[in-house]
Design a protein around this motif. Structure first.
Motif, PDB file in Angstrom:
ATOM      1  N   PRO A 219      -2.123 -69.044 -68.141  1.00 51.10           N
ATOM      2  CA  PRO A 219      -1.123 -68.886 -69.204  1.00 51.10           C
ATOM      3  C   PRO A 219      -0.306 -70.159 -69.375  1.00 51.10           C
ATOM      4  O   PRO A 219      -0.203 -70.988 -68.451  1.00 51.10           O
ATOM      5  CB  PRO A 219      -0.250 -67.744 -68.685  1.00 51.10           C
ATOM      6  N   GLY A 220       0.283 -70.313 -70.561  1.00 48.47           N
ATOM      7  CA  GLY A 220       1.125 -71.477 -70.779  1.00 48.47           C
ATOM      8  C   GLY A 220       1.974 -71.348 -72.029  1.00 48.47           C
ATOM      9  O   GLY A 220       1.632 -70.591 -72.949  1.00 48.47           O
ATOM     10  N   HIS A 221       3.080 -72.086 -72.042  1.00 45.73           N
ATOM     11  CA  HIS A 221       3.952 -72.147 -73.208  1.00 45.73           C
ATOM     12  C   HIS A 221       4.269 -73.594 -73.508  1.00 45.73           C
ATOM     13  O   HIS A 221       4.629 -74.370 -72.612  1.00 45.73           O
ATOM     14  CB  HIS A 221       5.255 -71.391 -72.970  1.00 45.73           C
ATOM     15  N   VAL A 222       4.110 -73.969 -74.793  1.00 40.51           N
ATOM     16  CA  VAL A 222       4.488 -75.294 -75.275  1.00 40.51           C
ATOM     17  C   VAL A 222       5.463 -75.088 -76.424  1.00 40.51           C
ATOM     18  O   VAL A 222       5.102 -74.475 -77.436  1.00 40.51           O
ATOM     19  CB  VAL A 222       3.279 -76.100 -75.771  1.00 40.51           C
ATOM     20  N   PRO A 223       6.708 -75.541 -76.293  1.00 37.89           N
ATOM     21  CA  PRO A 223       7.692 -75.325 -77.364  1.00 37.89           C
ATOM     22  C   PRO A 223       7.170 -75.817 -78.707  1.00 37.89           C
ATOM     23  O   PRO A 223       6.675 -76.935 -78.833  1.00 37.89           O
ATOM     24  CB  PRO A 223       8.891 -76.154 -76.894  1.00 37.89           C
ATOM     25  N   GLY A 224       7.272 -74.948 -79.702  1.00 38.60           N
ATOM     26  CA  GLY A 224       6.842 -75.306 -81.040  1.00 38.60           C
ATOM     27  C   GLY A 224       5.383 -75.043 -81.330  1.00 38.60           C
ATOM     28  O   GLY A 224       4.977 -74.979 -82.502  1.00 38.60           O
ATOM     29  N   LEU A 225       4.562 -74.878 -80.296  1.00 36.30           N
ATOM     30  CA  LEU A 225       3.141 -74.599 -80.493  1.00 36.30           C
ATOM     31  C   LEU A 225       2.784 -73.167 -80.136  1.00 36.30           C
ATOM     32  O   LEU A 225       1.884 -72.586 -80.744  1.00 36.30           O
ATOM     33  CB  LEU A 225       2.277 -75.562 -79.667  1.00 36.30           C
ATOM     34  N   GLY A 226       3.466 -72.599 -79.172  1.00 32.43           N
ATOM     35  CA  GLY A 226       3.225 -71.196 -78.908  1.00 32.43           C
ATOM     36  C   GLY A 226       3.056 -70.848 -77.452  1.00 32.43           C
ATOM     37  O   GLY A 226       3.269 -71.664 -76.543  1.00 32.43           O
ATOM     38  N   LEU A 227       2.661 -69.609 -77.249  1.00 32.24           N
ATOM     39  CA  LEU A 227       2.471 -68.995 -75.947  1.00 32.24           C
ATOM     40  C   LEU A 227       1.059 -68.424 -75.919  1.00 32.24           C
ATOM     41  O   LEU A 227       0.673 -67.671 -76.818  1.00 32.24           O
ATOM     42  CB  LEU A 227       3.505 -67.877 -75.757  1.00 32.24           C
ATOM     43  N   ALA A 228       0.275 -68.788 -74.915  1.00 30.44           N
ATOM     44  CA  ALA A 228      -1.112 -68.344 -74.883  1.00 30.44           C
ATOM     45  C   ALA A 228      -1.582 -68.196 -73.450  1.00 30.44           C
ATOM     46  O   ALA A 228      -0.960 -68.707 -72.502  1.00 30.44           O
ATOM     47  CB  ALA A 228      -2.020 -69.315 -75.640  1.00 30.44           C
ATOM     48  N   ALA A 229      -2.692 -67.501 -73.294  1.00 27.52           N
ATOM     49  CA  ALA A 229      -3.316 -67.361 -71.986  1.00 27.52           C
ATOM     50  C   ALA A 229      -4.825 -67.381 -72.164  1.00 27.52           C
ATOM     51  O   ALA A 229      -5.362 -66.773 -73.098  1.00 27.52           O
ATOM     52  CB  ALA A 229      -2.882 -66.063 -71.303  1.00 27.52           C
ATOM     53  N   LYS A 230      -5.487 -68.089 -71.263  1.00 28.00           N
ATOM     54  CA  LYS A 230      -6.951 -68.111 -71.266  1.00 28.00           C
ATOM     55  C   LYS A 230      -7.461 -67.355 -70.050  1.00 28.00           C
ATOM     56  O   LYS A 230      -6.996 -67.573 -68.931  1.00 28.00           O
ATOM     57  CB  LYS A 230      -7.481 -69.549 -71.250  1.00 28.00           C
ATOM     58  N   LEU A 231      -8.413 -66.463 -70.278  1.00 25.31           N
ATOM     59  CA  LEU A 231      -9.160 -65.804 -69.220  1.00 25.31           C
ATOM     60  C   LEU A 231     -10.581 -66.325 -69.288  1.00 25.31           C
ATOM     61  O   LEU A 231     -11.239 -66.205 -70.336  1.00 25.31           O
ATOM     62  CB  LEU A 231      -9.156 -64.289 -69.406  1.00 25.31           C
ATOM     63  N   VAL A 232     -11.069 -66.913 -68.208  1.00 27.73           N
ATOM     64  CA  VAL A 232     -12.404 -67.495 -68.234  1.00 27.73           C
ATOM     65  C   VAL A 232     -13.154 -67.132 -66.962  1.00 27.73           C
ATOM     66  O   VAL A 232     -12.607 -67.193 -65.851  1.00 27.73           O
ATOM     67  CB  VAL A 232     -12.342 -69.034 -68.413  1.00 27.73           C
ATOM     68  N   SER A 233     -14.397 -66.708 -67.121  1.00 25.43           N
ATOM     69  CA  SER A 233     -15.253 -66.419 -65.972  1.00 25.43           C
ATOM     70  C   SER A 233     -16.171 -67.609 -65.730  1.00 25.43           C
ATOM     71  O   SER A 233     -16.667 -68.227 -66.675  1.00 25.43           O
ATOM     72  CB  SER A 233     -16.079 -65.153 -66.213  1.00 25.43           C
ATOM     73  N   VAL A 234     -16.366 -67.942 -64.464  1.00 22.53           N
ATOM     74  CA  VAL A 234     -17.254 -69.029 -64.073  1.00 22.53           C
ATOM     75  C   VAL A 234     -18.265 -68.445 -63.096  1.00 22.53           C
ATOM     76  O   VAL A 234     -17.924 -68.100 -61.958  1.00 22.53           O
ATOM     77  CB  VAL A 234     -16.483 -70.193 -63.419  1.00 22.53           C
ATOM     78  N   PHE A 235     -19.511 -68.331 -63.553  1.00 22.30           N
ATOM     79  CA  PHE A 235     -20.564 -67.718 -62.753  1.00 22.30           C
ATOM     80  C   PHE A 235     -21.789 -68.627 -62.736  1.00 22.30           C
ATOM     81  O   PHE A 235     -22.045 -69.360 -63.696  1.00 22.30           O
ATOM     82  CB  PHE A 235     -20.955 -66.350 -63.334  1.00 22.30           C
ATOM     83  N   ALA A 236     -22.535 -68.566 -61.658  1.00 20.49           N
ATOM     84  CA  ALA A 236     -23.778 -69.325 -61.569  1.00 20.49           C
ATOM     85  C   ALA A 236     -24.718 -68.908 -62.699  1.00 20.49           C
ATOM     86  O   ALA A 236     -24.799 -67.724 -63.055  1.00 20.49           O
ATOM     87  CB  ALA A 236     -24.445 -69.088 -60.223  1.00 20.49           C
ATOM     88  N   ASP A 237     -25.405 -69.886 -63.272  1.00 15.42           N
ATOM     89  CA  ASP A 237     -26.327 -69.633 -64.375  1.00 15.42           C
ATOM     90  C   ASP A 237     -27.749 -69.618 -63.830  1.00 15.42           C
ATOM     91  O   ASP A 237     -28.286 -70.673 -63.474  1.00 15.42           O
ATOM     92  CB  ASP A 237     -26.178 -70.735 -65.434  1.00 15.42           C
ATOM     93  N   PRO A 238     -28.388 -68.443 -63.744  1.00 13.15           N
ATOM     94  CA  PRO A 238     -29.740 -68.383 -63.168  1.00 13.15           C
ATOM     95  C   PRO A 238     -30.782 -69.161 -63.969  1.00 13.15           C
ATOM     96  O   PRO A 238     -31.816 -69.545 -63.435  1.00 13.15           O
ATOM     97  CB  PRO A 238     -30.053 -66.878 -63.160  1.00 13.15           C
ATOM     98  N   LYS A 239     -30.502 -69.395 -65.266  1.00 12.62           N
ATOM     99  CA  LYS A 239     -31.438 -70.149 -66.086  1.00 12.62           C
ATOM    100  C   LYS A 239     -31.345 -71.654 -65.841  1.00 12.62           C
ATOM    101  O   LYS A 239     -32.235 -72.401 -66.233  1.00 12.62           O
ATOM    102  CB  LYS A 239     -31.191 -69.849 -67.564  1.00 12.62           C
ATOM    103  N   ARG A 240     -30.222 -72.087 -65.211  1.00 14.14           N
ATOM    104  CA  ARG A 240     -30.017 -73.518 -64.958  1.00 14.14           C
ATOM    105  C   ARG A 240     -29.527 -73.673 -63.520  1.00 14.14           C
ATOM    106  O   ARG A 240     -28.323 -73.722 -63.277  1.00 14.14           O
ATOM    107  CB  ARG A 240     -29.000 -74.107 -65.931  1.00 14.14           C
ATOM    108  N   PRO A 241     -30.442 -73.720 -62.564  1.00 19.94           N
ATOM    109  CA  PRO A 241     -30.041 -73.816 -61.156  1.00 19.94           C
ATOM    110  C   PRO A 241     -29.084 -74.981 -60.916  1.00 19.94           C
ATOM    111  O   PRO A 241     -29.289 -76.083 -61.419  1.00 19.94           O
ATOM    112  CB  PRO A 241     -31.389 -74.046 -60.444  1.00 19.94           C
ATOM    113  N   GLY A 242     -28.024 -74.695 -60.178  1.00 21.31           N
ATOM    114  CA  GLY A 242     -27.037 -75.719 -59.885  1.00 21.31           C
ATOM    115  C   GLY A 242     -25.939 -75.833 -60.926  1.00 21.31           C
ATOM    116  O   GLY A 242     -25.003 -76.609 -60.741  1.00 21.31           O
TER     117      GLY A 242
END
Length: 316
Positions: free
Chosen positions: A56-79
Motif C-alpha cells: 500500500p502507499g499514499h502520494v499527496p495529490g496522486l492518491g491512495l492505492a495498494a497492490k496485491l501481487v502473487s509471485v509463483f514459479a512458472d512451470p513453463k519457464r524453469p528458473g
C-alpha cells in the motif's frame, strides 16, 4: 451506492499514457526524496509454491492505492517466476474505492518509465546507442517505451535466445540484435538491464567510461557484478534498496562499505542533488520498485480511463 471502475489488462495498458506516466512518476519520486509519502514496509504471505505480497502507499495529490501481487514459479519457464496481481485505487480524501486494475501491465510500464527517468537524469547527453539486456516482459516494456519516446536513438537488444532478442528488437524502429551481452554493452552509453538473473550478467570491464546503467531486474540474485557496484555512483528509488534485505532490498546494494552513499533519484529530479558530476563517471540506478510508483501509475490509468469512458463500472 458507490461504483468502482474495473480495467482489464488491455484497458489498463491502454490507459497508461507514457508521457503522463513519466510526469506522475517524477512527482512520486520527488515526494519520496522529500519523505512526503506514506509507504509501510512490504509484507508477504508465503505458501510452499510462492508468495502473495501487499504494497500500500499514499502520494499527496496522486492518491491512495495498494497492490496485491502473487509471485509463483512458472512451470513453463524453469528458473523463472510469474507475477500476477491487482491494484486498487482509493480516493485520498474520503477513502472510497475508485478503481481496480491489472497489476501486470501497470508494473511493467511504471518500472520501464522509472528506469527511463533515471537515464534522462543521469546519462550523458551524448550517450548515443542504448543497450537493453533481457528479452522478457520487462525488457519488452522498456523497448516499447523507448520506441514511443525516442524512435530514432539506436537500441541494441542482447539476450540468451537470438529469436526472442530479434522479436524484442523489432519493437523499436532503430532496434537491432547484439551477438552477445558483452557486445551490446560495450558499444552503449546507456544500459538497461531487465533480466530475471540469479547471477551477474554484466561485467565492469564491458562498461565504457561515462556509461549509465539502469538495473531493474535481479529479484532472485544480482544482475551486476561487484566491480560495477564498487566503481559506480549509486542511485535508487528509496533508501531501503540498500538498508533492507532482498527481496525488498537490492541484492547488489547489500553490505555496502561504511560511508558508501546511495542517492535517491527523486533528489536528482527535485534539484537537491546534482546527479552526474563528470562525463567519465559511471552511474548506476538500481530499482527495486516502490509502492508510491504504483500509486502514480494507477492515478494516470484511472484519469485516462475516465476521460475515455473505458472500463466497466461495478456497484459496490
Amino acid at each position: 451506492m458507490s461504483e468502482i471502475l474495473f480495467l482489464d489488462g488491455a484497458r489498463t495498458r491502454a490507459a497508461l499514457d507514457p508521457r503522463r506516466v513519466l510526469d506522475a512518476l517524477t512527482t512520486a519520486l520527488v515526494a519520496i526524496g522529500r519523505d512526503e509519502v506514506s509507504v509501510p514496509p512490504r509484507i508477504a504471505a508465503h505458501t510452499p509454491h510462492g508468495l502473495l505480497g501487499a504494497m500500500p502507499g499514499h502520494v499527496p495529490g496522486l492518491g491512495l492505492a495498494a497492490k496485491l501481487v502473487s509471485v509463483f514459479a512458472d512451470p513453463k519457464r524453469p528458473g523463472r517466476s510469474s507475477h500476477r496481481g491487482i491494484v486498487a485505487l482509493f480516493d485520498e480524501t474520503d477513502g472510497r474505492p475508485l478503481a481496480l486494475m491489472d497489476a501486470e501491465p501497470l508494473t511493467e510500464i511504471r518500472t520501464a518509465a522509472t528506469a527511463t527517468l533515471s537515464a534522462r537524469a543521469l546519462a550523458r547527453p551524448d550517450a548515443g546507442e542504448v543497450a537493453v539486456v533481457g528479452t522478457g516482459a520487462q525488457a519488452r516494456a522498456q523497448i516499447a517505451l523507448l520506441a514511443a519516446l525516442d524512435p530514432e536513438t539506436p537500441v541494441v537488444v542482447a539476450g540468451r535466445d537470438p529469436g526472442r532478442a530479434g522479436s524484442a528488437a523489432a519493437l523499436h524502429p532503430a532496434g537491432r540484435v547484439a551477438g552477445s551481452v558483452e557486445e551490446g554493452v560495450r558499444g552503449a552509453g546507456t544500459v538497461f538491464c531487465c533480466t530475471g538473473a540469479v547471477r551477474p550478467v554484466i561485467r565492469r570491464a564491458w562498461l565504457a567510461p561515462g556509461t549509465h546503467v539502469s538495473s531493474v531486474g535481479g529479484s532472485h540474485g544480482p544482475e551486476l557484478d561487484p566491480d560495477t557496484v564498487r566503481d559506480a555512483t549509486l542511485f535508487a528509488e528509496w533508501h531501503g534498496a540498500a538498508s533492507t534485505r532482498p527481496p525488498s532490498g537490492a541484492h547488489e546494494l547489500q553490505d555496502l562499505p561504511p560511508g558508501r552513499t546511495v542517492t535517491l533519484l527523486g533528489q536528482v529530479l527535485g534539484g537537491t542533488h546534482p546527479g552526474r558530476r563528470a562525463d567519465d563517471e559511471l552511474t548506476l540506478f538500481k530499482s527495486t520498485g516502490h509502492a508510491a510508483l504504483d500509486v502514480a501509475a494507477a492515478h494516470v490509468a484511472y484519469t485516462v480511463a475516465r476521460a475515455e469512458a473505458w472500463g466497466t463500472r461495478v456497484a459496490m
